[in-house]
Design a protein around this motif. Structure first.
Motif, PDB file in Angstrom:
ATOM      1  N   ASP A 211      -6.926 -17.228  -0.769  1.00 18.37           N
ATOM      2  CA  ASP A 211      -5.670 -17.929  -1.094  1.00 18.37           C
ATOM      3  C   ASP A 211      -4.484 -16.992  -1.268  1.00 18.37           C
ATOM      4  O   ASP A 211      -3.608 -17.227  -2.108  1.00 18.37           O
ATOM      5  CB  ASP A 211      -5.843 -18.790  -2.351  1.00 18.37           C
ATOM      6  N   LEU A 212      -4.409 -15.948  -0.460  1.00 18.58           N
ATOM      7  CA  LEU A 212      -3.253 -15.049  -0.513  1.00 18.58           C
ATOM      8  C   LEU A 212      -2.101 -15.646   0.288  1.00 18.58           C
ATOM      9  O   LEU A 212      -2.298 -16.120   1.410  1.00 18.58           O
ATOM     10  CB  LEU A 212      -3.607 -13.673   0.050  1.00 18.58           C
ATOM     11  N   ALA A 213      -0.922 -15.618  -0.279  1.00 23.06           N
ATOM     12  CA  ALA A 213       0.264 -16.105   0.419  1.00 23.06           C
ATOM     13  C   ALA A 213       1.009 -14.975   1.102  1.00 23.06           C
ATOM     14  O   ALA A 213       1.838 -15.209   1.989  1.00 23.06           O
ATOM     15  CB  ALA A 213       1.198 -16.821  -0.560  1.00 23.06           C
ATOM     16  N   LEU A 214       0.724 -13.755   0.698  1.00 24.58           N
ATOM     17  CA  LEU A 214       1.386 -12.571   1.267  1.00 24.58           C
ATOM     18  C   LEU A 214       0.388 -11.436   1.306  1.00 24.58           C
ATOM     19  O   LEU A 214      -0.403 -11.260   0.380  1.00 24.58           O
ATOM     20  CB  LEU A 214       2.604 -12.194   0.415  1.00 24.58           C
ATOM     21  N   SER A 215       0.421 -10.651   2.383  1.00 26.23           N
ATOM     22  CA  SER A 215      -0.459  -9.481   2.482  1.00 26.23           C
ATOM     23  C   SER A 215       0.306  -8.348   3.159  1.00 26.23           C
ATOM     24  O   SER A 215       0.809  -8.504   4.267  1.00 26.23           O
ATOM     25  CB  SER A 215      -1.725  -9.811   3.269  1.00 26.23           C
ATOM     26  N   VAL A 216       0.398  -7.225   2.468  1.00 24.39           N
ATOM     27  CA  VAL A 216       1.076  -6.048   2.984  1.00 24.39           C
ATOM     28  C   VAL A 216       0.085  -4.893   2.997  1.00 24.39           C
ATOM     29  O   VAL A 216      -0.550  -4.603   1.970  1.00 24.39           O
ATOM     30  CB  VAL A 216       2.293  -5.676   2.115  1.00 24.39           C
ATOM     31  N   ILE A 217      -0.060  -4.244   4.141  1.00 22.38           N
ATOM     32  CA  ILE A 217      -0.967  -3.111   4.287  1.00 22.38           C
ATOM     33  C   ILE A 217      -0.127  -1.849   4.382  1.00 22.38           C
ATOM     34  O   ILE A 217       0.783  -1.762   5.204  1.00 22.38           O
ATOM     35  CB  ILE A 217      -1.855  -3.262   5.542  1.00 22.38           C
ATOM     36  N   CYS A 218      -0.430  -0.869   3.538  1.00 27.74           N
ATOM     37  CA  CYS A 218       0.366   0.361   3.475  1.00 27.74           C
ATOM     38  C   CYS A 218      -0.482   1.577   3.829  1.00 27.74           C
ATOM     39  O   CYS A 218      -1.608   1.725   3.336  1.00 27.74           O
ATOM     40  CB  CYS A 218       0.957   0.556   2.078  1.00 27.74           C
ATOM     41  N   ASN A 219       0.092   2.455   4.645  1.00 29.76           N
ATOM     42  CA  ASN A 219      -0.544   3.724   4.986  1.00 29.76           C
ATOM     43  C   ASN A 219       0.115   4.884   4.269  1.00 29.76           C
ATOM     44  O   ASN A 219      -0.363   6.009   4.350  1.00 29.76           O
ATOM     45  CB  ASN A 219      -0.474   3.945   6.512  1.00 29.76           C
ATOM     46  N   THR A 220       1.218   4.617   3.584  1.00 32.63           N
ATOM     47  CA  THR A 220       1.920   5.647   2.830  1.00 32.63           C
ATOM     48  C   THR A 220       2.813   4.966   1.804  1.00 32.63           C
ATOM     49  O   THR A 220       2.936   3.739   1.789  1.00 32.63           O
ATOM     50  CB  THR A 220       2.771   6.547   3.754  1.00 32.63           C
ATOM     51  N   ALA A 221       3.382   5.748   0.944  1.00 29.91           N
ATOM     52  CA  ALA A 221       4.360   5.249  -0.025  1.00 29.91           C
ATOM     53  C   ALA A 221       5.598   6.135   0.065  1.00 29.91           C
ATOM     54  O   ALA A 221       5.477   7.345   0.233  1.00 29.91           O
ATOM     55  CB  ALA A 221       3.775   5.282  -1.446  1.00 29.91           C
ATOM     56  N   PRO A 222       6.799   5.540  -0.019  1.00 31.21           N
ATOM     57  CA  PRO A 222       7.079   4.127  -0.269  1.00 31.21           C
ATOM     58  C   PRO A 222       6.779   3.228   0.925  1.00 31.21           C
ATOM     59  O   PRO A 222       6.595   3.703   2.039  1.00 31.21           O
ATOM     60  CB  PRO A 222       8.567   4.126  -0.621  1.00 31.21           C
ATOM     61  N   TRP A 223       6.775   1.916   0.632  1.00 33.22           N
ATOM     62  CA  TRP A 223       6.522   0.907   1.655  1.00 33.22           C
ATOM     63  C   TRP A 223       7.741   0.741   2.556  1.00 33.22           C
ATOM     64  O   TRP A 223       7.624   0.628   3.774  1.00 33.22           O
ATOM     65  CB  TRP A 223       6.167  -0.404   0.947  1.00 33.22           C
TER      66      TRP A 223
END
Length: 322
Positions: A211-223
């Protein structure tokens, strides 16, 4: 030193005169071939040519994150090979330049060129990990070819925002941070699934997150950046680890206000948090499934609708001049 310079003439923050100056500066220190891209995907074709060549040591990408993404996908069309593939150098020319800035490269194209020349003189480079996304076997998207990304991907809300921005740019609007903010508001107001998320996160060996409404995949920070302000969706994400993911189960007005405030005040120590937030660090393999097709983006490029995407975090995938 033999180099191929891939120039995006539509880069938003460099003029033709600036590009000429940068080309002359680079050519003074190396044997340089400069090629201007002429169509979407051209930078990828040039990266592929460099990967298959025996006489190119470095590929320099002059453009924004989209240009960098294409070059990287061309270089890695047969997979990573640190010993034999050319190194990558980036001269930022886009509106945000997340990948270059995350590497510590100056956001000004002239300063970045100087930094690259200094790094070459010092033989300074680092190896970075990348993300790989592909259609999930057995899903309607199983035929979608795999594609590399350098700093982020997203299924759902943020990809919808990017799709709206691209539509505005096709109508002649300039890519500005104000444009992005306006499209975030419009996406929120028109998002049909913000209260009942459609996305399920499957990580091998763990219970599914539903039930996720948003999904962000990050390979580094900051996004990403809002102007000069860095925004940390996954503060622990790093080029030296696997992939991180931030998922939100609810996008109500109250929840969005809270998480937007947390993003605006985020730091390398603190990102979005709360009972509707899911954060996972250093993942190697996972899959996102959706009950209905949702917008999908990689490195800020809208790639259409997807129902299932499988992700892999690949350590030590590429050498970068820094």
């Amino acid at each position: 030193m033999r180099a191929l310079l891939v120039v995006n003439p539509a880069a938003t923050t460099t003029s033709a005169r600036t590009r000429d100056v940068l080309i002359h500066a680079l050519a003074s220190e190396m044997k340089l071939e400069a090629v201007t891209t002429e169509y979407r995907g051209h930078a990828r074709d040039l990266g592929r040519r460099a990967a298959d060549s025996d006489d190119i040591d470095i590929v320099v990408a002059l453009g924004g994150d989209g240009t960098v993404n294409e070059v990287v996908n061309g270089l890695l069309h047969k997979g990573p090979d640190l010993e034999n593939l050319p190194s990558l150098a980036v001269v930022p020319g886009g509106s945000t330049n997340v990948f270059a800035r995350a590497l510590g490269i100056p956001n000004d194209a002239v300063e970045a060129t100087g930094a690259i020349l200094d790094a070459l003189a010092d033989r300074s480079e680092r190896t970075v990990g990348l993300g790989l996304a592909a259609g999930t076997p057995g899903s309607p998207d199983e035929a979608v070819p795999e594609r590399w990304f350098t700093f982020c991907a997203g299924l759902g809300f943020d990809a919808g925002v990017i799709g709206r921005v691209e539509q505005q740019r096709e109508r002649g609007k300039r890519s500005t941070h104000a444009l992005y903010v306006r499209q975030v508001l419009r996406q929120f107001l028109e998002e049909p699934h913000r209260r009942d998320g459609l996305i399920t996160l499957d990580v091998p060996g763990q219970d599914p997150v539903t039930d996720l409404a948003l999904s962000v995949i990050c390979n580094t920070a900051p996004w990403t950046y809002l102007g000069n302000r860095p925004m940390y969706a996954a503060p622990r994400a790093s080029f030296d680890t696997g992939l991180d993911i931030l998922g939100l189960r609810r996008l109500s007005t109250v929840a969005v206000t809270r998480y937007a405030t947390q993003l605006l005040t985020s730091s390398p120590e603190k990102g979005p948090r709360g009972k509707h937030a899911v954060s996972l660090h250093d993942l190697t393999d996972f899959t996102l499934h959706s009950k209905a097709p949702l917008p999908f983006q990689m490195d800020g490029d809208h790639l259409g609708l997807r129902t299932s995407v499988t992700f892999t975090g690949v350590r030590r995938a590429l050498r970068v001049i820094v």
